[in-house]
Design a protein around this motif. Structure first.
Motif, PDB file in Angstrom:
ATOM      1  N   ILE A 149      32.712   8.306   2.998  1.00 23.55           N
ATOM      2  CA  ILE A 149      32.909   6.879   3.266  1.00 23.55           C
ATOM      3  C   ILE A 149      31.955   6.415   4.361  1.00 23.55           C
ATOM      4  N   GLY A 150      31.827   7.212   5.422  1.00 20.10           N
ATOM      5  CA  GLY A 150      30.890   6.869   6.496  1.00 20.10           C
ATOM      6  C   GLY A 150      29.462   6.755   5.989  1.00 20.10           C
ATOM      7  N   TYR A 151      29.060   7.674   5.119  1.00 19.48           N
ATOM      8  CA  TYR A 151      27.713   7.622   4.529  1.00 19.48           C
ATOM      9  C   TYR A 151      27.535   6.339   3.718  1.00 19.48           C
ATOM     10  N   GLU A 156      24.636   2.653   2.296  1.00 23.14           N
ATOM     11  CA  GLU A 156      24.762   1.749   1.145  1.00 23.14           C
ATOM     12  C   GLU A 156      25.305   0.387   1.577  1.00 23.14           C
ATOM     13  N   ASN A 157      25.467   0.190   2.897  1.00 26.84           N
ATOM     14  CA  ASN A 157      25.957  -1.076   3.470  1.00 26.84           C
ATOM     15  C   ASN A 157      27.268  -1.544   2.853  1.00 26.84           C
ATOM     16  N   MET A 158      28.162  -0.611   2.575  1.00 24.52           N
ATOM     17  CA  MET A 158      29.448  -0.963   1.982  1.00 24.52           C
ATOM     18  C   MET A 158      30.487  -1.223   3.073  1.00 24.52           C
ATOM     19  N   GLN A 159      31.390  -2.151   2.797  1.00 25.84           N
ATOM     20  CA  GLN A 159      32.546  -2.357   3.663  1.00 25.84           C
ATOM     21  C   GLN A 159      33.454  -1.136   3.520  1.00 25.84           C
ATOM     22  N   PHE A 160      34.287  -0.877   4.528  1.00 33.09           N
ATOM     23  CA  PHE A 160      35.183   0.279   4.472  1.00 33.09           C
ATOM     24  C   PHE A 160      35.998   0.300   3.192  1.00 33.09           C
ATOM     25  N   GLU A 161      36.653  -0.819   2.885  1.00 35.30           N
ATOM     26  CA  GLU A 161      37.570  -0.853   1.734  1.00 35.30           C
ATOM     27  C   GLU A 161      36.844  -0.533   0.426  1.00 35.30           C
ATOM     28  N   LEU A 184      36.944   4.460  11.010  1.00 40.24           N
ATOM     29  CA  LEU A 184      36.011   3.964   9.990  1.00 40.24           C
ATOM     30  C   LEU A 184      36.133   2.449   9.826  1.00 40.24           C
ATOM     31  N   MET A 185      37.353   1.953   9.830  1.00 40.59           N
ATOM     32  CA  MET A 185      37.585   0.512   9.660  1.00 40.59           C
ATOM     33  C   MET A 185      36.975  -0.288  10.804  1.00 40.59           C
ATOM     34  N   ALA A 186      36.826   0.327  11.962  1.00 39.72           N
ATOM     35  CA  ALA A 186      36.261  -0.361  13.134  1.00 39.72           C
ATOM     36  C   ALA A 186      34.733  -0.395  13.116  1.00 39.72           C
ATOM     37  N   VAL A 192      26.838   2.423  11.295  1.00 42.15           N
ATOM     38  CA  VAL A 192      27.820   3.482  11.549  1.00 42.15           C
ATOM     39  C   VAL A 192      27.322   4.455  12.611  1.00 42.15           C
ATOM     40  N   ILE A 193      26.026   4.788  12.543  1.00 40.23           N
ATOM     41  CA  ILE A 193      25.475   5.725  13.540  1.00 40.23           C
ATOM     42  C   ILE A 193      24.398   5.044  14.370  1.00 40.23           C
TER      43      ILE A 193
END
Length: 193
Positions: A149-151, A156-161, A184-186, A192-193
């Motif tokens: 999910i983090g990757y 891939e610029n995806m939202q958490f959900e 992750l939601m935050a 992310v990194i």
């Protein structure tokens, strides 16, 4: 009449029960009638699920990115799926391909930022080369999903959900622990990194 005396009266009316207590080392015993001195020792119970059947089928999440349990990190599974890179989270394995191990406990209080910082570039390098990579932990449930999910959020610029739904659709068993999920939601997609 004091509050304490009311509590004592109510306590005397409670039904006597037996309580099974499991200590951190797996030792179990029964306290009879709520008396900590009246105990019966039971067979030990370990603080983890004993793996009795293999879970050795990795799942393709997006092109070149596989996830699974540690059972997927065997030479036969790696060969069949043409996996060239393995990222191990918290479970170190020996494999005959490019391998990276990251120490990571599956605990809600584990800070995932440094884990993601170390793992995402390794995944990205493999995916950019269009070479298959396997992300795994012990059961392929919490740490594996956290990293996948983090990757997806970062690269891939995806939202958490959206990232969570994609990973969950591919491997229904995944479930990042509550602490991983909140962290992750935050995070912001692409940052992310």
């Amino acid at each position: 009449m004091s509050f304490l005396s009311e509590l004592v009266k109510k306590k005397d009316k409670l039904k006597v029960t037996d309580t099974v207590v499991t200590k951190i080392d797996g030792q179990r015993y029964v306290e009879r009638g709520g008396d900590a001195k009246n105990v019966e020792k039971l067979t030990p119970c370990y603080g983890f699920v004993v793996d009795t059947k293999p879970d050795n089928v990795p799942v393709l999440v997006i092109d070149n990115l596989y996830i699974g349990s540690q059972d997927c990190a065997s030479d036969s599974v790696i060969d069949v799926n043409n996996i060239k890179h393995v990222l191990s989270l918290g479970v170190n394995v020996y494999v005959n391909v490019n391998h990276k191990y990251i120490d990571c406990l599956d605990l809600p209080e584990t800070d995932i930022k440094c884990v993601l910082r170390e793992g995402i570039p390794f995944i990205k390098e493999a995916v950019d080369k269009k070479e298959n990579i396997l992300i795994h932990c012990n059961a392929g449930v919490s740490r594996t999903s956290m990293m996948a999910i983090g990757y997806l959020m970062h690269c891939e610029n995806m939202q958490f959900e959206d990232a969570y739904i994609l990973v969950k659709e591919k491997r229904p068993a995944v479930q990042p622990n509550d602490g991983f999920r909140k962290q992750l939601m935050a995070l912001n997609p692409g940052q992310v990194i």
